[in-house]
Design an enzyme around this catalytic site. Structure first.
Site, short mmCIF file in Angstrom:
data_model
loop_
_atom_site.label_atom_id
_atom_site.label_comp_id
_atom_site.label_asym_id
_atom_site.label_seq_id
_atom_site.Cartn_x
_atom_site.Cartn_y
_atom_site.Cartn_z
N GLU A 98 4.95 57.65 10.04
CA GLU A 98 5.13 56.48 10.92
C GLU A 98 4.49 56.67 12.30
O GLU A 98 4.12 55.70 12.95
CB GLU A 98 6.62 56.15 11.08
N GLY A 99 4.40 57.92 12.77
CA GLY A 99 3.74 58.16 14.06
C GLY A 99 2.29 57.71 14.01
O GLY A 99 1.82 56.97 14.88
N HIS A 100 1.58 58.13 12.96
CA HIS A 100 0.18 57.71 12.81
C HIS A 100 0.10 56.19 12.64
O HIS A 100 -0.75 55.53 13.23
CB HIS A 100 -0.44 58.34 11.55
N GLN B 254 1.16 60.25 22.27
CA GLN B 254 1.66 61.12 23.36
C GLN B 254 2.41 62.33 22.82
O GLN B 254 2.72 63.24 23.57
CB GLN B 254 2.58 60.33 24.29
N LYS B 255 2.68 62.32 21.52
CA LYS B 255 3.25 63.50 20.86
C LYS B 255 2.41 64.73 21.22
O LYS B 255 2.93 65.80 21.47
CB LYS B 255 3.26 63.24 19.37
N MET C 31 -5.67 63.58 11.06
CA MET C 31 -5.96 64.62 10.07
C MET C 31 -5.23 64.31 8.76
O MET C 31 -5.03 65.19 7.92
CB MET C 31 -5.55 66.00 10.61
N GLY C 32 -4.82 63.04 8.57
CA GLY C 32 -4.15 62.66 7.33
C GLY C 32 -2.71 63.13 7.30
O GLY C 32 -2.12 63.43 8.33
N GLN D 180 -3.29 67.12 24.51
CA GLN D 180 -4.51 66.62 23.85
C GLN D 180 -4.96 65.31 24.49
O GLN D 180 -6.15 65.09 24.72
CB GLN D 180 -4.23 66.45 22.36
N SER E 24 6.15 64.55 12.58
CA SER E 24 5.01 65.45 12.51
C SER E 24 4.70 65.74 11.04
O SER E 24 5.62 65.83 10.22
CB SER E 24 5.33 66.76 13.22
P1 AMP Z 1 -2.83 64.45 13.69
O1 AMP Z 1 -3.09 63.88 12.34
O2 AMP Z 1 -1.65 65.36 13.76
O3 AMP Z 1 -4.07 65.01 14.33
O4 AMP Z 1 -2.42 63.22 14.60
C1 AMP Z 1 -3.26 62.11 14.73
C2 AMP Z 1 -2.77 61.25 15.86
O5 AMP Z 1 -1.44 60.82 15.59
C3 AMP Z 1 -2.74 62.02 17.19
O6 AMP Z 1 -3.21 61.17 18.22
C4 AMP Z 1 -1.28 62.33 17.34
O7 AMP Z 1 -0.87 62.47 18.68
C5 AMP Z 1 -0.64 61.09 16.71
N1 AMP Z 1 0.74 61.36 16.33
C6 AMP Z 1 1.19 62.38 15.55
N2 AMP Z 1 2.53 62.35 15.46
C7 AMP Z 1 2.95 61.31 16.23
C8 AMP Z 1 4.22 60.78 16.58
N3 AMP Z 1 5.35 61.30 16.11
N4 AMP Z 1 4.25 59.70 17.38
C9 AMP Z 1 3.11 59.16 17.88
N5 AMP Z 1 1.88 59.61 17.60
C10 AMP Z 1 1.80 60.68 16.78
#
Ligand code: AMP
Length: 287
Positions: free
Chosen positions: A40-42, A153-154, A35-36, A158, A190
């Protein structure tokens, strides 16, 4: 930021054309839905995709269907220039960035009824959330028929919802779950962390401390989950995190709450730090 240097598709027709061309080239295709407001997680998902695929497509779409009317859809952070720059630096092959009408045109009314694993935890607190998630992910899987899709896995529940949906609906896409990327002090990265005040930021580390404590307790031989969840609640309480949606231990696959650690399990937390709702989790494996 120059958009010329990164290939962006904004319509269904465009993205289908690009994916078709890559498939015809015999490439192994990877998909990273986001979702943009990338961090670093993304980016770790993008790197994982690049390690095992020849062509990586990232989607950026804030999915209205997964937000309830009282949630933060309009306030969800949007940092598109920085996102595209980060993806260009990583050498992503394609970004799909549709607008809302492209995916939810007038007359749209079909939704996925998510599997049972969507019912507890987030499903209880955010009714309709996983219906929105399952719907958008299945739409993306149809528009972008890639070989593998990467999730973090955060968002543990889901991942389980998507795995079960793919299994139940015979979607020919492999699901790869990637580890949680954390700040140096343990806070799971996050997009919502930016809303934390300095004081809240200090208190937010209690979520990762609590799931970390659950891991240590299990490693030390504690098997009664009530003992462990009490410790988790203690840690949150001491940090002044009092609005806890759940701090629980569940079967790692079905997410049914369990009383004893007698199978692969997961510790899950969702809690508000100030006005910001954060989640965290850790897998628990009995020695
Ligand atoms: P989102 O943009 O929040 O929908 O996240 C997109 C993807 O990034 C999802 O699969 C999340 O689980 C993953 N994601 C978000 N935060 C983290 C994180 N801290 N570590 C690993 N993956 C993440």
């Amino acid at each position: 930021m120059s958009e010329e240097t990164i290939h962006i598709a904004r319509t269904r027709a465009e993205v289908q054309h690009c994916i078709q061309a890559a498939r015809e080239g015999g490439k192994r295709l990877g998909l990273v839905p986001t979702m943009g407001a990338l961090h670093e997680g993304h980016l770790s998902l993008v790197r994982a995709a690049q390690r095992s695929c020849d062509f990586v497509v990232v989607t950026i779409f804030v999915n209205p269907a997964q937000f309830s009317p009282t949630e933060d859809f309009s306030k969800y952070p949007r940092t598109i220039d920085a996102d595209l720059e980060a993806l260009r630096d990583l050498g992503v092959d394609l970004v799909f960035m549709p607008d809302r009408e492209e995916l939810y045109p007038g007359g749209f009314s079909t939704y996925v009824l998510p599997p049972a694993v969507a019912d507890p935890f987030e499903g209880q607190v955010r009714p309709g959330h996983f219906r929105g998630v399952a719907t958008i992910i299945l739409k993306l899987f149809h528009l972008l028929p890639t070989d593998v899709a990467f999730f973090g896995q955060k968002d543990y529940q889901q991942c389980q919802v998507i795995r079960q949906m793919v299994e139940d609906l015979n979607v020919p896409i492999e699901i790869q779950a990637c580890p949680i990327i954390r700040e140096p002090d343990g806070l799971a990265m996050s997009s919502r962390n930016r809303y934390l005040s300095p004081d809240e930021r200090r208190r937010a580390v209690s979520l990762s401390a609590a799931v970390g404590e659950a891991v240590r307790q299990v490693q030390a031989g504690t098997t009664e989950t009530s003992v462990i969840t009490e410790r988790m609640h203690d840690i949150l309480r001491k940090a002044g995190v009092t609005k806890v949606d759940y701090a629980a231990i569940a079967d790692a696959t079905t997410l049914e709450v369990i009383n004893r650690i007698d199978r692969p399990a997961v510790a899950l937390i969702a809690a508000y730090v100030g006005a910001t709702r954060l989640i965290d989790n850790a897998l628990l494996t009995a020695e």
